[in-house]
Scaffold this motif. Structure first.
Motif, short mmCIF file in Angstrom:
data_model
loop_
_atom_site.label_atom_id
_atom_site.label_comp_id
_atom_site.label_asym_id
_atom_site.label_seq_id
_atom_site.Cartn_x
_atom_site.Cartn_y
_atom_site.Cartn_z
N UNK A 38 60.33 45.92 113.06
CA UNK A 38 58.97 45.47 113.33
C UNK A 38 58.34 44.87 112.08
N UNK A 39 57.43 43.94 112.29
CA UNK A 39 56.62 43.40 111.20
C UNK A 39 55.34 44.22 111.07
N UNK A 40 54.58 43.97 110.00
CA UNK A 40 53.34 44.72 109.78
C UNK A 40 52.36 44.52 110.93
N UNK A 41 52.46 43.39 111.62
CA UNK A 41 51.56 43.11 112.75
C UNK A 41 51.93 43.91 113.99
N UNK A 42 53.13 44.52 113.98
CA UNK A 42 53.63 45.23 115.16
C UNK A 42 54.53 44.38 116.02
N UNK A 43 54.60 43.07 115.72
CA UNK A 43 55.48 42.18 116.48
C UNK A 43 56.94 42.45 116.11
N UNK A 147 49.60 37.53 106.64
CA UNK A 147 49.38 38.42 105.49
C UNK A 147 48.30 39.45 105.76
N UNK A 148 47.30 39.11 106.56
CA UNK A 148 46.18 40.02 106.80
C UNK A 148 46.60 41.30 107.52
#
Length: 697
Positions: A38-43, A147-148
C-alpha cells in the motif's frame, strides 16, 4: 488509476505497432509483484507505476519506456531481479529499470551522503540513456502529487527540498517546463506553506476582481496583430506562485510591488512571423528596456527557443509576452521528451546537451558527498548568460560567471592553463563577472596550474570541481615526494637492497592501489616504519629494530619423544630446523633420523619405525638449505652472501648447480636458529634485485 486496457489503448493510439501482449504482461507483472503493498494514501502500490506509465504516454514515448515506467519500482520494492526483468522483457528494459531503480536507504550514511550517492548513480545512468531521466522525473512528479498523504512533516519537507534542489532544476535543464512548474509549486507548498497560502490567495483575489482582464488583454494583443495581417493564438495567465515568491525574495519587494504578474503567450506559424509579431507589439505598446531576450537566435542549453519581451499596457500595467512557433512551443513544454517519441526507436536525440556531459565530469571530479551536491546544484540551478569565443563559438554560463568559468566551459585543459583574460579586447582580472554577449579570450601558459584562490570567485560546478581536483593532485604530489624520501631512508635500514618486485608486492600486502599511494601513506604518517619494513621484507621489522634479538649461532637442540640417551641426527634430505613439524625414523642398530613432516623421502615407503617427535623448549641452531637463482651479473653473489651476513646466518655450504647466460643457480646450507629465522632470510632474498627466485629446499 488507469486500467490495463486504457493504458494499452493510449500507447496504441500513437504507436499502432506497439506489442500489446508485452504491454499487458508488464502491467500484470507489476500488479503481481507489488501485490498487497500500500501507499501512504491507502491506494494499492501498483497504482503508482501505472500512473507514471500514464505520464509517459502523454509524452508519446516508446514502448520500452512505458514498460520501464511500469516496472521501475519492482527491483527495489519486491522480490523481482534485474535478471528476471531481462528474461521477461529484454535487455533494453532491464537496463532502463536498473538505471531508474533508487538506491536502498543506507542507514550508516548521513542524509547528504545518501542524496549524493543516489544522485551519482542517477546521473551516470541517465548519461547512458536519457529515458532514465524522463521516467525518473515522472516518478518524482507523481510522488509529489501524493506527498500530502505522508504523515511525517519532516519527511515531506525532505522530499520537497530534494525535489526543489535537484529534480525541478533537472526538469528545467531538459526543457520539461510543465514538470518543472508543477514540481516547484508542490514543493513550495511544503517548504513555505505560509508564503504559498498568501500568494495563491492574492492571485485568487486578483482573478475574481479583475473581471476577465486577462482575457481582455489577450484579445487586445490578438486584434493588434490581426490588423497587421498576422493570424495568431494568444493565451494569458498569472505568473507561477513560486516564480512570484522567488522574485519577491530576490528583489526584497512585497507582492504589491510586483507589477508584471500577468504573462501572455503568442503562437505563430513561422520564425519570420515571430519577429514580425515582436515588431508590431513594440510599435503598439512601450517595451521595458533590458527585458527583451532572443532565445530563437541563441537557444538555451536545453533547446528552449522563444522571444521574450515585457510591455507596459494601459494604466501602467506591466506584462510579459512570449512569442514562439507551434513546434517551439511543443519542444519548450516537454523538451527532450518531445524529441524522443516512439518514432525515435531508442536513438539518442540531438537534444542531449553539453551540460549533461559536464555533470558526468563533475561526478568523476567530486571528492565527497558534499562536493558532489554543491557542484551539481551549481551546474543545474542557475540562470544563464551568453558569451562568445573570439571565433564566435557560443557558451552559456550562469549569471556571475568569470573568465575562469568560461575557460573551463570551453575545455578543462584551457581552464587549468589560464593566466589572464580579455573581455571585448580589453585585459581584465580573472575574477571579472561576464555580461551577456561578451567576447572572451583566454590567455594561457603551459607552465601554469589552477590556483586555490580561484575558488573564491568561480561560480560553475564544473570549474569548482576541476580546481579542487587539480589542487588536491598538486598537494598529493608534494606529499608523495616527502613520502619517497622517507621511504628511501626506511629501505636503507633493511638487510637487503629492495627491488621493484619487492616494492610492488609490498603495495599489495598493505592493500594499496599503487606505489604513489604507498608514498602518500608514508608522507602522511598513515603507515609506520615497521609496517613498511615488514611489507617489504616479511619478518625483518623485529630483527632490525631489536638488535638484542639478533640470532646467535649456538647449537642447543633437544628433541621430545626420544628415550633418554637415545642418539639422533637431523636428516640431510630435508634439513629440519626448530619450528618445523618433525617425525623420527628408527631402524635396528641405528640412531633416530629426524625428518620434517613434509619431507618427500617419507612418501617413498621407508622400512622403519615412526616416532612422533617435537622440538624441545630451548632448541636453537640447525642447518637450513636454500636454493637461489641469481641474475648473471657482477655483484649478485656478493649481495646474496651479504644478506646472509646481515641476518647473522653462517654459510656451511655453497654450491653452484647451474649457470647460463642469464642466471646462476646456487644451493646454500646456512646455520639458522629456527624456522622464523630461515623464513626472514628467504623473504630478504626475494626482496633483493640481485635474486630472481629464492626458496627453501
Amino acid at each position: 488509476m488507469l486500467r490495463q486496457y486504457e493504458l494499452v489503448e493510449r500507447v496504441k493510439a500513437y504507436n499502432p505497432e506497439a506489442d500489446e501482449a508485452l504491454l499487458n504482461r508488464a502491467y500484470v507483472y507489476t500488479v503481481q509483484k507489488h501485490g498487497t503493498q500500500k501507499r501512504a494514501s491507502g491506494d494499492p502500490y501498483f497504482s503508482h507505476p501505472v500512473e507514471v506509465a500514464g505520464l509517459m504516454t502523454e509524452l508519446e514515448l516508446d514502448q520500452d519506456t512505458i514498460i520501464t515506467a511500469l516496472l521501475h519500482d519492482t527491483v527495489e520494492d519486491t522480490l523481482a531481479t534485474v535478471e528476471e526483468v531481462e528474461r521477461l522483457f529484454g535487455p533494453d528494459v532491464a537496463r532502463l529499470v536498473d538505471g531508474v531503480t533508487k538506491l536502498s536507504k543506507i542507514e550508516a550514511m548521513t542524509e547528504s551522503e545518501r542524496a549524493a550517492e543516489n544522485l551519482r548513480k542517477f546521473l551516470l545512468a541517465m548519461s547512458e540513456d536519457l529515458r532514465v531521466l524522463l521516467v525518473k522525473l515522472a516518478d518524482r512528479l507523481h510522488n509529489m502529487r501524493t506527498l500530502h498523504f505522508i504523515k511525517s512533516e519532516d519527511k515531506r519537507r525532505r522530499i520537497a527540498r530534494e525535489t526543489m534542489e535537484i529534480y525541478a532544476p533537472l526538469a528545467e535543464r531538459v526543457g520539461m517546463y510543465e514538470y518543472m512548474r508543477e514540481m516547484q509549486l508542490l514543493a513550495f507548498e511544503q517548504l513555505e506553506p505560509e508564503a504559498y497560502a498568501t500568494i495563491t490567495g492574492r492571485l485568487a483575489q486578483i482573478r475574481s476582481s479583475e473581471g476577465g482582464q486577462v482575457d481582455a488583454i489577450a484579445l487586445s494583443i490578438k486584434q493588434a496583430l490581426a490588423e497587421a495581417g498576422l493570424k495568431v493564438e494568444v493565451s494569458g495567465r498569472e505568473k507561477h506562485p513560486y516564480s512570484i515568491w522567488k522574485k519577491m525574495a530576490e528583489r526584497h519587494v512585497s507582492f504589491e510591488q510586483i507589477t508584471d504578474i500577468m504573462a501572455f503567450r503568442v503562437i505563430v506559424d513561422s520564425v519570420e512571423e515571430c519577429y514580425r509579431t515582436l515588431g508590431v507589439l513594440h510599435q503598439t505598446w512601450q517595451m521595458i528596456p533590458g527585458r527583451f531576450k532572443d532565445y530563437i537566435s541563441t537557444p538555451k542549453s536545453n533547446g528552449y527557443r522563444s522571444l521574450h519581451t515585457a510591455l507596459i499596457f494601459e494604466n501602467s500595467m506591466r506584462m510579459e509576452v512570449q512569442i514562439r512557433t507551434r513546434g517551439m512551443h511543443e519542444t519548450n513544454e516537454y523538451g527532450l521528451a518531445a524529441h524522443w517519441s516512439y518514432k525515435q526507436g531508442g536513438v539518442r536525440p540531438d537534444g542531449e546537451v553539453r551540460w549533461l556531459r559536464d555533470l558526468i565530469e563533475i561526478v568523476d571530479a567530486s571528492h565527497d558527498a558534499e562536493e558532489l551536491l554543491e557542484h551539481t546544484r551549481l551546474a543545474i540551478y542557475q540562470d544563464r548568460i551568453f558569451a562568445f569565443t573570439p571565433k564566435g563559438a557560443l557558451h552559456q554560463l550562469p549569471k556571475g560567471a568569470t573568465p575562469i568559468d568560461f575557460a573551463y566551459a570551453v575545455h578543462t585543459d584551457l581552464g587549468s592553463m589560464a593566466v589572464g583574460a580579455k573581455i571585448n579586447g580589453r585585459h581584465v582580472p580573472l575574477r571579472t563577472p561576464l555580461g551577456n554577449g561578451d567576447v572572451v579570450e583566454i590567455i594561457k601558459s603551459k607552465n601554469s596550474s589552477p590556483q586555490l584562490s580561484w575558488l573564491s570567485f568561480v561560480v560553475t560546478g564544473k570549474a569548482r570541481a576541476a580546481i579542487r581536483r587539480a589542487v588536491r593532485a598538486k598537494e598529493r604530489e608534494e606529499i608523495a615526494a616527502i613520502g619517497r624520501k622517507l621511504y628511501e631512508e626506511i629501505a636503507g635500514r633493511l638487510p637487503t637492497k629492495v627491488g621493484k618486485k619487492a616494492l610492488k608486492e609490498a603495495v599489495q600486502r598493505l592493500g594499496l592501489e599503487d606505489e604513489d599511494d604507498l608514498m602518500v601513506a608514508i608522507g602522511t604518517a598513515k603507515i609506520d616504519d615497521r609496517s613498511v619494513m615488514e611489507a617489504l621484507v616479511p619478518g625483518s621489522a623485529r630483527t632490525i629494530t631489536d638488535p638484542e634479538d639478533w640470532p646467535k649461532q649456538e647449537r642447543a637442540i633437544s628433541i621430545r619423544g626420544l628415550t633418554p640417551g637415545m642418539g639422533f641426527r637431523l636428516a640431510d634430505c630435508c634439513h629440519p630446523v626448530p619450528g618445523d613439524r618433525i617425525v623420527g625414523l628408527r631402524r635396528p642398530g641405528e640412531g633416530v633420523e629426524v625428518h620434517a613432516i613434509d619431507c618427500l623421502k617419507l612418501a617413498d615407503g621407508i622400512d622403519a619405525d615412526w616416532l612422533d617427535l617435537s622440538w624441545g623448549e630451548r632448541s636453537t641452531g640447525a642447518v637450513g638449505q636454500v636454493r637461489c637463482v641469481l641474475y648473471n651479473r657482477p655483484g649478485t653473489l656478493a649481495e646474496m652472501t651479504g644478506i646472509f651476513a646481515n641476518a647473522r646466518a653462517n654459510i656451511v655450504r655453497l654450491e653452484m648447480t647451474g649457470r647460463d647466460s642469464l642466471f646462476g643457480t646456487y644451493e646454500v646450507d646456512i646455520e639458522v636458529t629456527d624456522l622464523a629465522h630461515l623464513t626472514r632470510i628467504v623473504s630478504a632474498l626475494r626482496a633483493s634485485e640481485a635474486v630472481a627466485t629464492a626458496d627453501r629446499l
